[in-house]
Motif scaffolding. Sequence first.
Motif, mmCIF file in Angstrom:
data_model
loop_
_atom_site.group_PDB
_atom_site.id
_atom_site.type_symbol
_atom_site.label_atom_id
_atom_site.label_comp_id
_atom_site.label_asym_id
_atom_site.label_seq_id
_atom_site.Cartn_x
_atom_site.Cartn_y
_atom_site.Cartn_z
ATOM 1 N N TYR A 67 40.220 -33.349 -20.675
ATOM 2 C CA TYR A 67 39.193 -34.182 -21.302
ATOM 3 C C TYR A 67 37.945 -34.206 -20.418
ATOM 4 O O TYR A 67 36.823 -34.013 -20.902
ATOM 5 C CB TYR A 67 39.752 -35.590 -21.504
ATOM 6 C CG TYR A 67 38.795 -36.618 -22.054
ATOM 7 C CD1 TYR A 67 38.687 -36.826 -23.426
ATOM 8 C CD2 TYR A 67 38.023 -37.417 -21.208
ATOM 9 C CE1 TYR A 67 37.831 -37.791 -23.939
ATOM 10 C CE2 TYR A 67 37.172 -38.386 -21.707
ATOM 11 C CZ TYR A 67 37.078 -38.569 -23.068
ATOM 12 O OH TYR A 67 36.221 -39.528 -23.574
ATOM 13 N N LEU A 68 38.134 -34.429 -19.111
ATOM 14 C CA LEU A 68 37.000 -34.443 -18.178
ATOM 15 C C LEU A 68 36.305 -33.083 -18.144
ATOM 16 O O LEU A 68 35.070 -33.011 -18.065
ATOM 17 C CB LEU A 68 37.458 -34.848 -16.778
ATOM 18 C CG LEU A 68 37.994 -36.272 -16.617
ATOM 19 C CD1 LEU A 68 38.516 -36.488 -15.200
ATOM 20 C CD2 LEU A 68 36.937 -37.304 -16.974
ATOM 21 N N ILE A 69 37.084 -32.013 -18.216
ATOM 22 C CA ILE A 69 36.499 -30.662 -18.258
ATOM 23 C C ILE A 69 35.688 -30.494 -19.539
ATOM 24 O O ILE A 69 34.557 -29.996 -19.515
ATOM 25 C CB ILE A 69 37.610 -29.582 -18.147
ATOM 26 C CG1 ILE A 69 38.207 -29.591 -16.743
ATOM 27 C CG2 ILE A 69 37.070 -28.201 -18.508
ATOM 28 C CD1 ILE A 69 39.472 -28.749 -16.598
ATOM 29 N N GLN A 70 36.257 -30.909 -20.666
ATOM 30 C CA GLN A 70 35.573 -30.801 -21.972
ATOM 31 C C GLN A 70 34.222 -31.519 -21.948
ATOM 32 O O GLN A 70 33.250 -31.031 -22.500
ATOM 33 C CB GLN A 70 36.460 -31.399 -23.066
ATOM 34 C CG GLN A 70 35.816 -31.513 -24.429
ATOM 35 C CD GLN A 70 35.717 -30.195 -25.153
ATOM 36 O OE1 GLN A 70 36.504 -29.297 -24.906
ATOM 37 N NE2 GLN A 70 34.754 -30.072 -26.033
ATOM 38 N N LEU A 71 34.163 -32.670 -21.281
ATOM 39 C CA LEU A 71 32.923 -33.440 -21.229
ATOM 40 C C LEU A 71 31.969 -32.964 -20.139
ATOM 41 O O LEU A 71 30.865 -33.477 -20.017
ATOM 42 C CB LEU A 71 33.223 -34.929 -21.035
ATOM 43 C CG LEU A 71 33.382 -35.740 -22.317
ATOM 44 C CD1 LEU A 71 34.479 -35.245 -23.214
ATOM 45 C CD2 LEU A 71 33.547 -37.203 -22.011
ATOM 46 N N GLY A 72 32.388 -31.969 -19.347
ATOM 47 C CA GLY A 72 31.527 -31.444 -18.287
ATOM 48 C C GLY A 72 31.487 -32.323 -17.049
ATOM 49 O O GLY A 72 30.551 -32.242 -16.258
ATOM 50 N N LEU A 73 32.507 -33.163 -16.865
ATOM 51 C CA LEU A 73 32.558 -34.071 -15.725
ATOM 52 C C LEU A 73 33.410 -33.512 -14.584
ATOM 53 O O LEU A 73 33.451 -34.083 -13.502
ATOM 54 C CB LEU A 73 33.094 -35.430 -16.164
ATOM 55 C CG LEU A 73 32.313 -36.091 -17.301
ATOM 56 C CD1 LEU A 73 32.991 -37.375 -17.749
ATOM 57 C CD2 LEU A 73 30.875 -36.344 -16.890
ATOM 58 N N PHE A 74 34.087 -32.409 -14.837
ATOM 59 C CA PHE A 74 34.945 -31.759 -13.855
ATOM 60 C C PHE A 74 35.094 -30.310 -14.277
ATOM 61 O O PHE A 74 34.989 -29.989 -15.461
ATOM 62 C CB PHE A 74 36.326 -32.450 -13.827
ATOM 63 C CG PHE A 74 37.302 -31.860 -12.847
ATOM 64 C CD1 PHE A 74 37.103 -31.990 -11.483
ATOM 65 C CD2 PHE A 74 38.424 -31.177 -13.290
ATOM 66 C CE1 PHE A 74 38.009 -31.454 -10.578
ATOM 67 C CE2 PHE A 74 39.324 -30.640 -12.393
ATOM 68 C CZ PHE A 74 39.113 -30.776 -11.038
ATOM 69 N N ASN A 75 35.295 -29.412 -13.302
ATOM 70 C CA ASN A 75 35.582 -28.022 -13.663
ATOM 71 C C ASN A 75 36.741 -27.511 -12.822
ATOM 72 O O ASN A 75 37.089 -28.094 -11.792
ATOM 73 C CB ASN A 75 34.336 -27.133 -13.556
ATOM 74 C CG ASN A 75 33.888 -26.935 -12.138
ATOM 75 O OD1 ASN A 75 34.615 -26.386 -11.324
ATOM 76 N ND2 ASN A 75 32.665 -27.380 -11.824
#
Length: 167
Positions: A67-75
């Motif tokens: 979810y965080l990856i999807q929102l661009g908050l983590f990679n």
Amino acid sequence: MSTVELVSTVDYLITQLLNYPTNNYNPDMTDYKFFHPTEVRYGDLDPQGHVNNAKYLTYFEQARIYYLIQLGLFNKDQSFMEVGVIIADIHITYHSTTHYGDDIKVGVKITKIGTKSLTVEQCVMDAKTGKLMASGTVVMVTFDYEGLKTISVPDEWKQKISEFEGI
């Protein structure tokens, strides 16, 4: 008692528990905007032949990261020390047994953005039928791992989450 009888008894007991009040931990499945497909592995099972209750924490965690990856908050190239969240509280309600081979997906939605925390609703459901297996609420606190202290939810996070979730 045979294994089949034991599994049948456990399934019966779980059905009985489902009729017990759950303090409104039942999320509305229709308003999840993010789902992560998850595989039930053989190692996730307990001796009764269904997914061990502790494995749902792993399913929830994996979906939160995506979810965080999807929102661009983590990679995927970042260290987990850079995620900047720590779990403060988790509640899970078990609705139905999950077995090896079940096609499941995990829903994630942030329902509240606090000063230093995020409230996350999550669910595990059958990907084909929509049957609810488990639901839960997770409180994540934004955290500076280098300074070992809580921090305010970053403005970028607030903006991206609010835009995605409509909150």
